[in-house]
Motif scaffolding. Structure first.
Motif, PDB file in Angstrom:
ATOM      1  N   ALA A  26       0.761  -1.395  -0.019  1.00 25.86           N
ATOM      2  CA  ALA A  26      -0.066  -0.108   0.185  1.00 25.86           C
ATOM      3  C   ALA A  26       0.957   1.190  -0.075  1.00 25.86           C
ATOM      4  N   PHE A  27       2.064   1.207   0.773  1.00 26.24           N
ATOM      5  CA  PHE A  27       2.818   2.245   0.946  1.00 26.24           C
ATOM      6  C   PHE A  27       3.357   2.627  -0.669  1.00 26.24           C
ATOM      7  N   ARG A  28       3.836   1.767  -1.409  1.00 26.09           N
ATOM      8  CA  ARG A  28       4.626   2.093  -2.578  1.00 26.09           C
ATOM      9  C   ARG A  28       3.511   2.282  -3.941  1.00 26.09           C
ATOM     10  N   SER A  29       2.257   1.604  -3.577  1.00 25.10           N
ATOM     11  CA  SER A  29       1.387   1.710  -4.764  1.00 25.10           C
ATOM     12  C   SER A  29       0.752   3.266  -5.190  1.00 25.10           C
ATOM     13  N   ARG A  30       0.645   3.459  -6.406  1.00 23.47           N
ATOM     14  CA  ARG A  30       0.053   4.872  -6.763  1.00 23.47           C
ATOM     15  C   ARG A  30      -0.843   4.546  -7.875  1.00 23.47           C
ATOM     16  N   LEU A  31      -1.797   5.588  -7.932  1.00 26.66           N
ATOM     17  CA  LEU A  31      -2.901   5.682  -8.617  1.00 26.66           C
ATOM     18  C   LEU A  31      -2.362   6.350  -9.938  1.00 26.66           C
ATOM     19  N   VAL A  32      -2.621   5.631 -11.261  1.00 24.33           N
ATOM     20  CA  VAL A  32      -2.214   6.267 -12.460  1.00 24.33           C
ATOM     21  C   VAL A  32      -3.341   6.447 -13.397  1.00 24.33           C
ATOM     22  N   GLN A  33      -4.457   5.987 -13.090  1.00 24.68           N
ATOM     23  CA  GLN A  33      -5.376   6.359 -14.148  1.00 24.68           C
ATOM     24  C   GLN A  33      -6.862   5.837 -13.239  1.00 24.68           C
ATOM     25  N   GLY A  34      -7.843   6.786 -13.291  1.00 21.64           N
ATOM     26  CA  GLY A  34      -9.290   6.610 -12.937  1.00 21.64           C
ATOM     27  C   GLY A  34      -9.299   6.819 -11.471  1.00 21.64           C
ATOM     28  N   GLU A  35      -9.990   5.800 -10.590  1.00 21.48           N
ATOM     29  CA  GLU A  35      -9.954   6.350  -9.128  1.00 21.48           C
ATOM     30  C   GLU A  35      -9.644   4.965  -8.312  1.00 21.48           C
ATOM     31  N   ARG A  36      -9.147   5.381  -6.950  1.00 21.00           N
ATOM     32  CA  ARG A  36      -8.804   4.487  -6.198  1.00 21.00           C
ATOM     33  C   ARG A  36      -9.666   3.973  -5.366  1.00 21.00           C
ATOM     34  N   ARG A  37      -9.655   2.678  -5.244  1.00 21.95           N
ATOM     35  CA  ARG A  37     -10.912   2.143  -4.265  1.00 21.95           C
ATOM     36  C   ARG A  37     -10.139   1.028  -3.378  1.00 21.95           C
ATOM     37  N   GLY A  38     -10.316  -0.304  -3.798  1.00 25.55           N
ATOM     38  CA  GLY A  38      -9.996  -1.389  -2.934  1.00 25.55           C
ATOM     39  C   GLY A  38      -8.655  -1.437  -2.589  1.00 25.55           C
ATOM     40  N   LEU A  39      -7.238  -0.879  -3.471  1.00 23.82           N
ATOM     41  CA  LEU A  39      -6.256  -0.904  -2.924  1.00 23.82           C
ATOM     42  C   LEU A  39      -5.733   0.365  -2.793  1.00 23.82           C
TER      43      LEU A  39
END
Length: 332
Positions: A319-332
């Motif tokens: 979770a710390f290193r993940s990043r949204l690149v398109q759309g909306e962030r939900r479950g992750l």
């Protein structure tokens, strides 16, 4: 029926003999797929029916000349700057070969073989957000896309101990999130890769199987840190060596068994990659599963990087290193 719809009907016919294309008479004739018959790809009008069939059957798809030469040069230059310690990247994990003492850029330093977690480096992370990459990623994840795992791989010339090999493995072994079918890797060659310098080797169709047990292989000469391999797979399974030119990109499923051979040249073989997941994916508890060994190893590394962070979970590290690149962030 249009030519495209007819091609789609034929393609799906290869996967299931029952009717798979449904025509709905409207003011504009439309054609939809019966969802269960195409499991690994989504319909967004980019992939041809033939490309979808290739991915469904094989678990990978190569797209030629997808990343421009200027971008490739910029990513290589940023890698050099990091090796020369001209830039410090928060959270970056610099990995080195256990047997290679000669660095490519810095004298008297062991060779850098991989940069992992470069999400805080603006130049390298630009790769993960390239529009031409994301439009293909969307075919596998859907429109809401998380960049989960970033790497720049710098396979060194083998020092004679075969440590430049990467054992056959499934990437899902490292991931505590699901579903697997909404995860995909984009892997781009930063120069010509072939069998001589250790191109990717894949076992087509293995993405349809289960996640297998992984551990360090019992190889003479040792193996690099975190390079786990599949414990049990059929060595007689047909193999494909993915020889690629600079800018070519392969997209593949996280259950596809793959690896790479020794680099038998005098140069370093470079590639850049990102694993993506639908933001609708969710984290799972891997305790008591075949993934528990990698969970323990990752938590050990995290505790060394961040002393005092004793309550960080395996899921937290992602979770710390993940990043949204398109759309909306939900479950992750």
């Amino acid at each position: 029926m249009s030519r495209a719809a007819e091609r789609l009907r034929v393609v799906v016919g290869h996967l299931d003999r029952s009717p798979a294309v449904v025509a709905t008479p409207t003011s504009a004739q439309t054609y939809t797929l019966d969802a269960p018959k195409l499991k690994y790809t989504l319909d967004n009008d980019l992939l041809t029916p033939e490309e979808r069939l290739l991915y469904e059957q094989n678990g990978f798809l190569v797209v030629r000349n997808l990343v421009a030469d200027d971008d490739v040069a910029s990513f290589r230059k940023e890698f050099e700057r990091i090796c020369q310690q001209k830039v410090a990247v928060p959270g970056l994990l610099v990995m080195r070969d256990v047997a290679i003492s000669k660095s490519e850029f810095v004298p008297d330093q062991k060779a850098v073989t991989k940069l992992q977690d470069f999400q805080e480096d603006p130049e390298l992370f630009r790769y993960c957000a390239l529009p031409q990459i994301l439009k293909y990623v969307e075919c596998f994840t859907g429109p809401d896309i998380m960049a989960m795992h970033t790497m720049l791989i710098n396979k060194p010339p083998d020092a004679g101990k075969k440590t430049s090999r990467h054992p056959m493995h499934q990437d899902l072994h490292y991931f505590p999130f699901r579903p697997a079918d909404r995860i995909v890797c984009a892997w781009t060659a930063l120069e010509r890769v072939n069998r001589q310098n250790g191109c990717l080797v894949v076992l087509p169709g293995t993405h349809t199987g289960a996640l297998k047990e992984h551990d360090y292989p019992d190889w003479e000469g040792g193996v690099n840190k975190m390079y786990h391999g599949v414990r049990d797979y059929n060595p007689q399974h047909p193999r494909v060596h993915l020889e690629m030119e600079k800018g070519d990109t392969v997209f593949f499923h996280p259950l596809l068994i793959h690896g790479s051979g020794m680099n038998q040249t005098q140069g370093f073989r470079k590639a850049i990659s990102c694993h993506y997941a639908s933001s609708d994916c969710y984290y799972i508890d891997v305790k008591g599963t075949t993934q528990e060994n990698i969970e323990n190893e990752v938590k050990e590394i995290a505790s060394k990087k961040y002393p005092g962070a004793t309550d960080v979970t395996f899921q937290d590290t992602w979770a710390f290193r993940s990043r949204l690149v398109q759309g909306e962030r939900r479950g992750l």
